[in-house]
Design a protein around this motif. Sequence first.
Motif, PDB file in Angstrom:
ATOM      1  N   SER A 159       0.831  -1.199   0.000  1.00 41.26           N
ATOM      2  CA  SER A 159       0.000   0.000   0.000  1.00 41.26           C
ATOM      3  C   SER A 159       0.869   1.253   0.000  1.00 41.26           C
ATOM      4  O   SER A 159       2.067   1.199   0.302  1.00 41.26           O
ATOM      5  CB  SER A 159      -0.906   0.010   1.231  1.00 41.26           C
ATOM      6  N   GLU A 160       0.241   2.380  -0.295  1.00 37.22           N
ATOM      7  CA  GLU A 160       0.968   3.651  -0.294  1.00 37.22           C
ATOM      8  C   GLU A 160       1.496   3.972   1.100  1.00 37.22           C
ATOM      9  O   GLU A 160       2.632   4.410   1.263  1.00 37.22           O
ATOM     10  CB  GLU A 160       0.056   4.770  -0.792  1.00 37.22           C
ATOM     11  N   GLU A 163       4.375   1.766   1.911  1.00 38.72           N
ATOM     12  CA  GLU A 163       5.612   2.221   1.287  1.00 38.72           C
ATOM     13  C   GLU A 163       6.261   3.339   2.098  1.00 38.72           C
ATOM     14  O   GLU A 163       7.483   3.405   2.210  1.00 38.72           O
ATOM     15  CB  GLU A 163       5.328   2.693  -0.143  1.00 38.72           C
ATOM     16  N   ARG A 253      -3.011   6.041   8.903  1.00 37.01           N
ATOM     17  CA  ARG A 253      -3.908   6.608   7.901  1.00 37.01           C
ATOM     18  C   ARG A 253      -4.747   7.682   8.566  1.00 37.01           C
ATOM     19  O   ARG A 253      -4.993   7.657   9.760  1.00 37.01           O
ATOM     20  CB  ARG A 253      -4.818   5.534   7.299  1.00 37.01           C
TER      21      ARG A 253
END
Length: 288
Positions: A159-160, A163, A253
């Motif tokens: 996933s972003e 990363e 997130r």
Amino acid sequence: MNRAVVVGVDGSPASLVAAEHAARAAALRHRPLHLVHGYLHPLGYGVPINPYDVGLPEPSEEADAMLDRVATDLRGRWPELTVETRQVAGGPGATLVEESRRAELVVVGSRGLGGFAGLLLGSVSSQVAGHAHCPVLVVRPADREVTVAGPVLVGVDGSELGELAVGQAVEEAARRDVPLVLAHVVAPDTQPVTRDAAAGGEPADRLVAETAATVRQRHPELAVTERVVRAAEPASALVEASADAALVVVGSRGRGGFTGLLLGSVSQALVQHARCPVLVARPHGHTG
């Protein structure tokens, strides 16, 4: 901008251990260290006893003396370190979140009640880990001494946000001059496959192999280990893997505001139950 490493200090044993971790982090980064004490009015909310007295409460001499003692001790152990202290009129959590806007790293202590049913983080630690505007180092277990042994562990999921966690884990491993462990958890019934991504292995194996190849290309001096873990519960597997690590790096997130869930379930489990300090990877200037 010479961003500082900021740590919340209230004189408790957990905060003193956090200050030690923060001093080492600041020294490794060649950054100044700021010891910050956020204090509340005796009523608990910064509201004066006299409703007509709208002034802010004054810093306490006792807290000033405590901060000076901690700063003197840390300067003696890290002579090259620039250490500043200050008190801020506000709740500790909100104070550190605000300080994070200008910080390189915020460090907080943790406290534990034991077991997966207990509340493992104090409200300050939870607030800062979920809402800071820069990376956050949660020092746990609270009574563990600073250690330089062990690798930096990070989960790989493609996933972003994953990363971002890998990128900050790479920086930490290089800074500390320790190995990097890239871990990915798959279901226990996943069939074993070749680790050679070019040979057409499973996606999980390819993901770890490709991530490791990228890291090795950019950081050839770094020792990188690939680990595919077969387990039913990714969170429990990574918590167990953290027992041999000096640091575990997790992603975060944001959904906005203080009501949003700002850590994923696996990240939450590691922040609350890891056997070593946890770095919550957040970009600088993150607005949550």
